[in-house]
Motif scaffolding. Structure first.
Motif, PDB file in Angstrom:
ATOM      1  N   TYR A 106       0.840  -1.200   0.000  1.00  0.00           N
ATOM      2  CA  TYR A 106       0.000   0.000   0.000  1.00  0.00           C
ATOM      3  C   TYR A 106       0.881   1.258   0.000  1.00  0.00           C
ATOM      4  O   TYR A 106       0.681   2.175  -0.808  1.00  0.00           O
ATOM      5  CB  TYR A 106      -0.920  -0.001   1.229  1.00  0.00           C
ATOM      6  N   TYR A 107       1.848   1.297   0.895  1.00  0.00           N
ATOM      7  CA  TYR A 107       2.705   2.480   1.004  1.00  0.00           C
ATOM      8  C   TYR A 107       3.607   2.652  -0.220  1.00  0.00           C
ATOM      9  O   TYR A 107       3.897   3.782  -0.626  1.00  0.00           O
ATOM     10  CB  TYR A 107       3.514   2.455   2.302  1.00  0.00           C
ATOM     11  N   GLN A 108       4.035   1.567  -0.818  1.00  0.00           N
ATOM     12  CA  GLN A 108       4.816   1.687  -2.057  1.00  0.00           C
ATOM     13  C   GLN A 108       3.952   2.289  -3.165  1.00  0.00           C
ATOM     14  O   GLN A 108       4.422   3.135  -3.928  1.00  0.00           O
ATOM     15  CB  GLN A 108       5.373   0.322  -2.468  1.00  0.00           C
ATOM     16  N   ASN A 109       2.692   1.860  -3.251  1.00  0.00           N
ATOM     17  CA  ASN A 109       1.781   2.455  -4.236  1.00  0.00           C
ATOM     18  C   ASN A 109       1.477   3.910  -3.910  1.00  0.00           C
ATOM     19  O   ASN A 109       1.318   4.727  -4.815  1.00  0.00           O
ATOM     20  CB  ASN A 109       0.485   1.647  -4.342  1.00  0.00           C
ATOM     21  N   LEU A 110       1.394   4.219  -2.635  1.00  0.00           N
ATOM     22  CA  LEU A 110       1.165   5.609  -2.245  1.00  0.00           C
ATOM     23  C   LEU A 110       2.345   6.481  -2.668  1.00  0.00           C
ATOM     24  O   LEU A 110       2.148   7.613  -3.134  1.00  0.00           O
ATOM     25  CB  LEU A 110       0.923   5.694  -0.741  1.00  0.00           C
ATOM     26  N   ARG A 111       3.545   5.962  -2.559  1.00  0.00           N
ATOM     27  CA  ARG A 111       4.734   6.698  -3.053  1.00  0.00           C
ATOM     28  C   ARG A 111       4.666   6.870  -4.562  1.00  0.00           C
ATOM     29  O   ARG A 111       4.964   7.951  -5.075  1.00  0.00           O
ATOM     30  CB  ARG A 111       6.021   5.947  -2.691  1.00  0.00           C
ATOM     31  N   ARG A 112       4.282   5.816  -5.270  1.00  0.00           N
ATOM     32  CA  ARG A 112       4.151   5.917  -6.729  1.00  0.00           C
ATOM     33  C   ARG A 112       3.098   6.961  -7.099  1.00  0.00           C
ATOM     34  O   ARG A 112       3.276   7.731  -8.039  1.00  0.00           O
ATOM     35  CB  ARG A 112       3.786   4.557  -7.326  1.00  0.00           C
ATOM     36  N   TYR A 113       2.005   6.953  -6.367  1.00  0.00           N
ATOM     37  CA  TYR A 113       0.935   7.928  -6.592  1.00  0.00           C
ATOM     38  C   TYR A 113       1.475   9.350  -6.415  1.00  0.00           C
ATOM     39  O   TYR A 113       1.216  10.232  -7.241  1.00  0.00           O
ATOM     40  CB  TYR A 113      -0.223   7.668  -5.612  1.00  0.00           C
ATOM     41  N   LEU A 114       2.210   9.569  -5.372  1.00  0.00           N
ATOM     42  CA  LEU A 114       2.757  10.895  -5.076  1.00  0.00           C
ATOM     43  C   LEU A 114       3.744  11.351  -6.149  1.00  0.00           C
ATOM     44  O   LEU A 114       3.786  12.532  -6.495  1.00  0.00           O
ATOM     45  CB  LEU A 114       3.429  10.864  -3.704  1.00  0.00           C
ATOM     46  N   ARG A 115       4.494  10.424  -6.706  1.00  0.00           N
ATOM     47  CA  ARG A 115       5.484  10.757  -7.741  1.00  0.00           C
ATOM     48  C   ARG A 115       4.882  10.891  -9.136  1.00  0.00           C
ATOM     49  O   ARG A 115       5.478  11.528 -10.010  1.00  0.00           O
ATOM     50  CB  ARG A 115       6.569   9.687  -7.777  1.00  0.00           C
ATOM     51  N   ALA A 116       3.747  10.254  -9.359  1.00  0.00           N
ATOM     52  CA  ALA A 116       3.163  10.207 -10.709  1.00  0.00           C
ATOM     53  C   ALA A 116       2.663  11.591 -11.133  1.00  0.00           C
ATOM     54  O   ALA A 116       2.088  12.335 -10.346  1.00  0.00           O
ATOM     55  CB  ALA A 116       2.017   9.210 -10.756  1.00  0.00           C
ATOM     56  N   THR A 117       2.878  11.894 -12.408  1.00  0.00           N
ATOM     57  CA  THR A 117       2.397  13.161 -12.954  1.00  0.00           C
ATOM     58  C   THR A 117       1.272  12.942 -13.963  1.00  0.00           C
ATOM     59  O   THR A 117       0.480  13.839 -14.200  1.00  0.00           O
ATOM     60  CB  THR A 117       3.554  13.935 -13.634  1.00  0.00           C
ATOM     61  N   ARG A 122      -2.162   8.125 -12.108  1.00  0.00           N
ATOM     62  CA  ARG A 122      -2.609   8.460 -10.755  1.00  0.00           C
ATOM     63  C   ARG A 122      -3.983   7.845 -10.469  1.00  0.00           C
ATOM     64  O   ARG A 122      -4.213   7.327  -9.378  1.00  0.00           O
ATOM     65  CB  ARG A 122      -2.657   9.979 -10.567  1.00  0.00           C
ATOM     66  N   ASP A 123      -4.870   7.902 -11.439  1.00  0.00           N
ATOM     67  CA  ASP A 123      -6.203   7.327 -11.250  1.00  0.00           C
ATOM     68  C   ASP A 123      -6.118   5.818 -11.037  1.00  0.00           C
ATOM     69  O   ASP A 123      -6.813   5.263 -10.185  1.00  0.00           O
ATOM     70  CB  ASP A 123      -7.110   7.650 -12.442  1.00  0.00           C
ATOM     71  N   GLY A 124      -5.264   5.152 -11.812  1.00  0.00           N
ATOM     72  CA  GLY A 124      -5.073   3.710 -11.645  1.00  0.00           C
ATOM     73  C   GLY A 124      -4.497   3.368 -10.281  1.00  0.00           C
ATOM     74  O   GLY A 124      -4.938   2.412  -9.629  1.00  0.00           O
ATOM     75  N   LEU A 125      -3.526   4.158  -9.845  1.00  0.00           N
ATOM     76  CA  LEU A 125      -2.934   3.936  -8.529  1.00  0.00           C
ATOM     77  C   LEU A 125      -3.951   4.214  -7.418  1.00  0.00           C
ATOM     78  O   LEU A 125      -3.982   3.504  -6.404  1.00  0.00           O
ATOM     79  CB  LEU A 125      -1.683   4.801  -8.348  1.00  0.00           C
ATOM     80  N   ALA A 126      -4.793   5.226  -7.611  1.00  0.00           N
ATOM     81  CA  ALA A 126      -5.833   5.530  -6.620  1.00  0.00           C
ATOM     82  C   ALA A 126      -6.779   4.340  -6.472  1.00  0.00           C
ATOM     83  O   ALA A 126      -7.186   3.994  -5.350  1.00  0.00           O
ATOM     84  CB  ALA A 126      -6.592   6.794  -7.018  1.00  0.00           C
ATOM     85  N   GLU A 127      -7.116   3.693  -7.585  1.00  0.00           N
ATOM     86  CA  GLU A 127      -7.975   2.506  -7.521  1.00  0.00           C
ATOM     87  C   GLU A 127      -7.274   1.360  -6.786  1.00  0.00           C
ATOM     88  O   GLU A 127      -7.897   0.655  -5.987  1.00  0.00           O
ATOM     89  CB  GLU A 127      -8.369   2.064  -8.929  1.00  0.00           C
ATOM     90  N   GLU A 128      -5.990   1.184  -7.049  1.00  0.00           N
ATOM     91  CA  GLU A 128      -5.222   0.138  -6.367  1.00  0.00           C
ATOM     92  C   GLU A 128      -5.135   0.422  -4.867  1.00  0.00           C
ATOM     93  O   GLU A 128      -5.248  -0.498  -4.048  1.00  0.00           O
ATOM     94  CB  GLU A 128      -3.811   0.030  -6.950  1.00  0.00           C
ATOM     95  N   LEU A 129      -4.944   1.691  -4.532  1.00  0.00           N
ATOM     96  CA  LEU A 129      -4.875   2.056  -3.116  1.00  0.00           C
ATOM     97  C   LEU A 129      -6.201   1.775  -2.416  1.00  0.00           C
ATOM     98  O   LEU A 129      -6.218   1.265  -1.290  1.00  0.00           O
ATOM     99  CB  LEU A 129      -4.489   3.535  -2.956  1.00  0.00           C
ATOM    100  N   GLN A 130      -7.289   2.073  -3.082  1.00  0.00           N
ATOM    101  CA  GLN A 130      -8.598   1.829  -2.480  1.00  0.00           C
ATOM    102  C   GLN A 130      -8.847   0.325  -2.322  1.00  0.00           C
ATOM    103  O   GLN A 130      -9.369  -0.115  -1.299  1.00  0.00           O
ATOM    104  CB  GLN A 130      -9.713   2.476  -3.304  1.00  0.00           C
ATOM    105  N   ALA A 131      -8.445  -0.463  -3.315  1.00  0.00           N
ATOM    106  CA  ALA A 131      -8.595  -1.922  -3.219  1.00  0.00           C
ATOM    107  C   ALA A 131      -7.740  -2.476  -2.068  1.00  0.00           C
ATOM    108  O   ALA A 131      -8.194  -3.348  -1.313  1.00  0.00           O
ATOM    109  CB  ALA A 131      -8.217  -2.583  -4.540  1.00  0.00           C
ATOM    110  N   SER A 132      -6.536  -1.961  -1.919  1.00  0.00           N
ATOM    111  CA  SER A 132      -5.670  -2.386  -0.811  1.00  0.00           C
ATOM    112  C   SER A 132      -6.290  -1.995   0.523  1.00  0.00           C
ATOM    113  O   SER A 132      -6.230  -2.756   1.492  1.00  0.00           O
ATOM    114  CB  SER A 132      -4.284  -1.749  -0.923  1.00  0.00           C
TER     115      SER A 132
END
Length: 167
Positions: A106-117, A122-132
């Motif tokens: 979860y936290y690794q994806n949150l870092r990816r989300y924060l870095r993504a432009t 970002r939308d895909g990572l947000a969905e992954e974060l919500q699923a996690s």
């Protein structure tokens, strides 16, 4: 004398095993409670837009906080796996390990989300974060049940542990 030793040795070993389990439960429960609370705070912050940062210095600060949280989770995972415990705690230990591994992801994806432009990324990572989040928020009940069974088998007081009530 040998008969006395033959009787006392199993009792002494059982007492050591109980002590190991008591120490194991105390140490891992305390770390688990802290990590559950931090996870809840961070996910709320994510939902409130706290990771939609445009300032490079603020983003760098948040990335450093996430790096430290991942390090803390990896230390907690290491403790769960390496701290001595009896076979009674094995299922609880496996459940804790799985929980921490999900949290690290979860936290690794949150870092990816924060870095993504890229917005799509970002939308895909947000969905992954919500699923996690859904998986992780269901874990406390499973952890509590396995902890309760472990404590009962070990003869430890089976009142609810502070760690298992978060979530």
């Amino acid at each position: 004398m040998k008969k006395v030793l033959a009787i006392l040795l199993p009792l002494a070993l059982a007492a050591c095993e109980d002590s190991l389990d008591f120490v194991y439960n105390e140490r891992v429960s305390q770390a688990l409670a802290q990590n559950m609370q931090q996870f809840d705070r961070d996910h709320r912050l994510f939902l409130d837009g706290g990771f939609d940062i445009t300032s490079p210095s603020t983003r760098d600060l948040r990335l450093e906080q996430l790096r430290r949280q991942i390090d803390d989770l990896e230390l907690a995972l290491d403790q769960v796996e390496k701290l001595r415990h009896s076979d009674n705690a094995e299922r609880f230990s496996r459940n804790l390990s799985g929980y921490y591994e999900l949290q690290v992801g979860y936290y690794q994806n949150l870092r990816r989300y924060l870095r993504a432009t890229d917005k799509a990324k970002r939308d895909g990572l947000a969905e992954e974060l919500q699923a996690s989040y859904v998986l992780l928020s269901a874990a406390p009940d499973r952890l509590f049940n396995s902890q309760k069974k472990f404590m009962e088998k070990s003869g430890l007081p089976s009142e609810p542990a502070p760690a298992a009530t978060g979530g």
